[in-house]
Design an enzyme around this catalytic site. Sequence first.
Site, mmCIF file in Angstrom:
data_model
loop_
_atom_site.group_PDB
_atom_site.id
_atom_site.type_symbol
_atom_site.label_atom_id
_atom_site.label_comp_id
_atom_site.label_asym_id
_atom_site.label_seq_id
_atom_site.Cartn_x
_atom_site.Cartn_y
_atom_site.Cartn_z
ATOM 1 N N ARG A 88 -10.389 -11.551 1.998
ATOM 2 C CA ARG A 88 -11.264 -12.593 1.449
ATOM 3 C C ARG A 88 -10.551 -13.936 1.428
ATOM 4 O O ARG A 88 -11.175 -14.984 1.550
ATOM 5 C CB ARG A 88 -11.767 -12.159 0.066
ATOM 6 C CG ARG A 88 -10.696 -11.979 -0.949
ATOM 7 C CD ARG A 88 -11.156 -11.125 -2.117
ATOM 8 N NE ARG A 88 -11.149 -9.692 -1.811
ATOM 9 C CZ ARG A 88 -11.505 -8.749 -2.683
ATOM 10 N NH1 ARG A 88 -11.891 -9.080 -3.904
ATOM 11 N NH2 ARG A 88 -11.482 -7.496 -2.327
ATOM 12 N N LYS A 106 0.835 -1.197 0.000
ATOM 13 C CA LYS A 106 0.000 0.000 0.000
ATOM 14 C C LYS A 106 0.870 1.247 0.000
ATOM 15 O O LYS A 106 1.975 1.225 0.546
ATOM 16 C CB LYS A 106 -0.854 0.030 1.289
ATOM 17 C CG LYS A 106 -1.986 -0.967 1.345
ATOM 18 C CD LYS A 106 -2.750 -0.813 2.660
ATOM 19 C CE LYS A 106 -3.829 -1.863 2.830
ATOM 20 N NZ LYS A 106 -4.938 -1.744 1.864
HETATM 21 N N1 BES Z 1 -8.126 -3.888 4.633
HETATM 22 C C1 BES Z 1 -8.324 -3.421 3.294
HETATM 23 C C2 BES Z 1 -9.660 -2.680 3.136
HETATM 24 C C3 BES Z 1 -9.762 -1.368 3.868
HETATM 25 C C4 BES Z 1 -9.403 -0.189 3.226
HETATM 26 C C5 BES Z 1 -10.253 -1.318 5.137
HETATM 27 C C6 BES Z 1 -9.496 1.008 3.892
HETATM 28 C C7 BES Z 1 -10.357 -0.105 5.811
HETATM 29 C C8 BES Z 1 -9.983 1.060 5.180
HETATM 30 C C9 BES Z 1 -8.323 -4.603 2.333
HETATM 31 O O1 BES Z 1 -7.532 -5.669 2.688
HETATM 32 C C10 BES Z 1 -7.824 -4.096 1.043
HETATM 33 O O2 BES Z 1 -6.680 -3.735 0.979
HETATM 34 N N2 BES Z 1 -8.678 -4.058 0.038
HETATM 35 C C11 BES Z 1 -8.330 -3.599 -1.238
HETATM 36 C C12 BES Z 1 -8.904 -4.560 -2.239
HETATM 37 C C13 BES Z 1 -8.420 -4.340 -3.619
HETATM 38 C C14 BES Z 1 -6.950 -4.717 -3.734
HETATM 39 C C15 BES Z 1 -9.246 -5.175 -4.550
HETATM 40 C C16 BES Z 1 -8.932 -2.211 -1.420
HETATM 41 O O3 BES Z 1 -10.027 -1.957 -0.947
HETATM 42 O O4 BES Z 1 -8.260 -1.366 -2.024
HETATM 43 MN MN MN Z 2 -5.526 -5.483 2.018
#
Ligand code: BES
Ligand code: MN
Length: 489
Positions: free
Chosen positions: A345, A271
Amino acid sequence: MDFKLSVEDILQIKCDLLVLGRFEGEAIKGLIKKVDDALAGALSRNSREEKFSGELGKGVMINTLGKIGAKRVLLAGLGKKPKFSSDVLRKVGIFTAKRAKLISEEIAFSFPVNGKKGNTSALIEGVMLGNYEFNKYKTNDKKWEGIKNVQFVSSGIRETNFKEELKFANIISESTNFARDLVNEPPVFLTPTKLSEIAQEVANKGKLECIIFGREELKKKGMGGLLAVSSGSDEPPRFIHLTYKPKGSIRKTVAIVGKGITFDSGGLCIKPRDSMRTMKGDMSGAACVLGVMKAISRLSLPIKVHGLISATENMPGGRAYKPDDVIRALNGKTIEVIDTDAEGRIVLSDALSYAVELKADEIVDLATLTGACIVALGDYTAGLMGNDERLINRIIKAAKLAGEKIWQLPMDDELRKDIESDIADVKNVGSRWGGAITAAMFLEKFVGDTPWVHLDIAGPAFIEKGGDWYPKGGTGFGVRTIVKYLLER
Ligand code: BES
Ligand code: MN
Ligand code: ZN
């Protein structure tokens, strides 16, 4: 915090803060008028000047300068009279506790709560929730020790009801605040191992069964999803399984499943720095599960409840799982990894398969799963999706009673092809559009025919700036809804 009923003259009550309630648009009359007169009209004058006419979430506070027993008076808004409900009382409790902060240890409420079941407990719940603060790591500042005593003066509440409602409010708010603490703990403290130790403590205290898997057990069992995600981290993963069994006959079996990523760096698909902050909160689903298990160990329910948590860090270490990898989940389905940041997931695929193995009649999972869900619904509302309209409606109803905002998103069949993989049974990411929905569709592959609801709590589980009814940081979202759902008959 100590709560009691009392009957006293409103002008004589000795306390730091006397709380009166005013419905929106209602004239200053009755008890309020009595206090206002004793204060030479200060209440009505301040209300006028601050344009306060009883809106929920607003109020005027004034110093009584010794004119009456209470040091301060807070005239709190109760909102529109026809909309009055237990949830309004909960919010008044939260509002009061927040306003009382730093100045009031002794509080007296003096407005009619009325004997409707759940009203008193909601107000108490609100006070205990609004009083929450995470200050464990503050060493210099003078810590706010919180509200100490609360009395309800001539509130119309009966003693017998009061005891019961107080007990319930204690259980709910202590469990919610416990979940908040877990979320707010830094990731260096709250590792998967630590989380499993805390789960064990919850089990010991509440006489729950507790099974914990480490790497070896996960391999033996075939939980390839959790193992893959954990492979980039030096912290070992944990799968946590708590069980509450009723004393008498079992009416049904429910599994509550939580995403327990104790830190989500994104893994190799790392990230950007700004998105990584607050990712200690990526175990909020797990925190909710533990809060719920803690609560129900203190209630007597005729149902068996499994609390299941997949706990791991998501890190980009040398052995980290990679885009292009194919993983086999506990139910045998294969997953093509497109993006290592869609790890929630993947760890849930095993936990949901496990819930199916346990022959749960109903499965509810809670996960901070997608940023897309926050884009869709904002910070304060969780997304709901599922495969069973009846269960969905029951969860929505429970959330309403609990005062938590939940909104259903559609499982649009046309989106399903987004997660079809060329080489495996499913891939872990669809397109950008409808990301919360395709994430839920991925999960659906692992619940079989079991009625199932997924709550994407990415928004409301962690609110950096806080909200009208939430503290900053971890909110304990979901505990109240799930307990209400489990209590329904
Ligand atoms: N934990 C994150 C989702 C999240 C984002 C929770 C912001 C709380 C605040 C999750 O694991 C994630 O990174 N999701 C990605 C999915 C994407 C790669 C398809 C996202 O939402 O960007
Ligand atoms: Mn994630
Ligand atoms: Zn995550």
